[in-house]
Enzyme design. Sequence first.
Site, mmCIF file in Angstrom:
data_model
loop_
_atom_site.group_PDB
_atom_site.id
_atom_site.type_symbol
_atom_site.label_atom_id
_atom_site.label_comp_id
_atom_site.label_asym_id
_atom_site.label_seq_id
_atom_site.Cartn_x
_atom_site.Cartn_y
_atom_site.Cartn_z
ATOM 1 N N LYS A 113 -39.967 5.966 -27.491
ATOM 2 C CA LYS A 113 -40.217 6.055 -28.923
ATOM 3 C C LYS A 113 -39.819 7.442 -29.434
ATOM 4 O O LYS A 113 -39.929 8.432 -28.707
ATOM 5 C CB LYS A 113 -41.707 5.858 -29.212
ATOM 6 C CG LYS A 113 -42.248 4.473 -28.982
ATOM 7 C CD LYS A 113 -43.737 4.441 -29.290
ATOM 8 C CE LYS A 113 -44.336 3.072 -29.020
ATOM 9 N NZ LYS A 113 -43.899 2.083 -30.009
ATOM 10 N N ARG A 125 -46.605 -7.518 -25.271
ATOM 11 C CA ARG A 125 -46.525 -8.969 -25.083
ATOM 12 C C ARG A 125 -46.490 -9.341 -23.602
ATOM 13 O O ARG A 125 -46.856 -10.465 -23.233
ATOM 14 C CB ARG A 125 -45.315 -9.519 -25.831
ATOM 15 C CG ARG A 125 -43.968 -9.035 -25.351
ATOM 16 C CD ARG A 125 -42.884 -9.180 -26.401
ATOM 17 N NE ARG A 125 -43.067 -8.245 -27.515
ATOM 18 C CZ ARG A 125 -42.301 -8.199 -28.598
ATOM 19 N NH1 ARG A 125 -41.281 -9.024 -28.724
ATOM 20 N NH2 ARG A 125 -42.538 -7.328 -29.553
#
Length: 482
Positions: free
Chosen positions: A261, A336
């Site tokens: 990120k 996820r």
Amino acid sequence: MSLLLRYAADFSASADTVFILPAGTTELPVAAAADLSEPARQYVADQLAADSKLIRINHYAHHHYYVVAADKKTPALAAEALRKSGHQLHAQLKADKVRNLFIQDLTDGGALPLAEGLALTAYQFEGYKTDEKSRQAAPLESVTLVGPHLSAERVQELQHVLDGVFLARDLVNAPLNKLNALQFAERMAAAGEEAGFHTEILDLVRIEALRMGGLLAVNQGSPEPPTFTIMEYKPEGATNKKPYVLVGKGVVFDTGGLSLKPTPASMDMMKCDMAGGAAVVGTLYALAKNQVPLHVIGLVPATDNRPGGLAFAPGDVITMYSGLTVEVMNTDAEGRLLLGDALAFAKKYDPELVLDFATLTGSAARAIGKEGIVCMGTADEDTLSALKKAGHATHERLVEFPLWDEYADHIKSDIADINNIGKAEAGAISAGKFLERFTDGYPWVHFDIAAPAFLTAPDSYRGKGGTGTAVRLTYEFLKGKA
């Protein structure tokens, strides 16, 4: 630090007191004018005529405050207006250095939402400051509610729900070096000891034995082991034969892994990436403390996501707990993977319904902002309607996204059953479509809380930092199922 709520049958006229007046009040009721002089009564009357919503009278030895309830289209919106009034009132109480407040309710049940807004505003994260000068003063210690529509039981119920929110906020606000995966699991176990639910913590060896490939893959770059926490609240006399299962993402810090990120734009606040797990334990805490007669199970897979060591890489293919294979196209789509394992694991309980909570996608945040929660799933319309109703009641509102079959094309892989990231468009939906592959055999709803879970600027009673979002919503929904 949290505010103590109490109930009393009456109040003293010489105490710091707020009177809640019905919407449209133009004349001060006798019950709200206990010790007012004639000039003070006239002042309040003039303020009411001017449509003031918060009026203050300083008696020097004590204060009286008058909050006028708003006339809104629905009771839910009226309650939200009172929560916001509680937030505004708190600023005045802080300026007046009020420590103990009475709320005299002259409406049809306005005391609880006003107290809720006050308490949520008064919350302070204890933090790690050692210099007394840098600590914020928090003079308001207790709020005592008085009114014919109240009872000690209802006030205590609200207190326990708020304590669940504060627990979630505390966990979200804690940094990685104070809350790694093991510490997170231990905090959940401590909450269970206090509230009355059972906790089992699966360590690395047991996670490996279960072949939870998603959780293990995300953990590969971390110097610290993962955990998988199972919380179970099963009171005697539970009204449901099959349990409700709550699943929460527990990424205690997310660097994005090798798909790193950027910082400061994205990474700096990633201690909040376990807010889904925090919502699960906060909800279980509230249910257990209030002895809601429901069998509820919470599942929280936890790890941090780092780029070091043997970190999993884009292009890797992993085998999930369910046996499905996943091509990893982006290591920042890691939540996820944890949730996929937990959702597949949930099947063993033959659940009535599974709800999962996760700070999952920036796509959800961009779609509706911090004003709501994105949801989607396979549960029937009655369940979704009840969830939306609970969302309106608590003002943790839901926006349902579709899970049309065509979205499955977004996560097709050339070499595995599915890949872990979709297209630039409909990112929140393709993430939900990924999770759907692990929910065979039971109805399920997914909540993407990416935007409201952690706020970088104050927002009324939600404050700044961890908000504890989804605790009040989920409690309200499940209480209705008891």
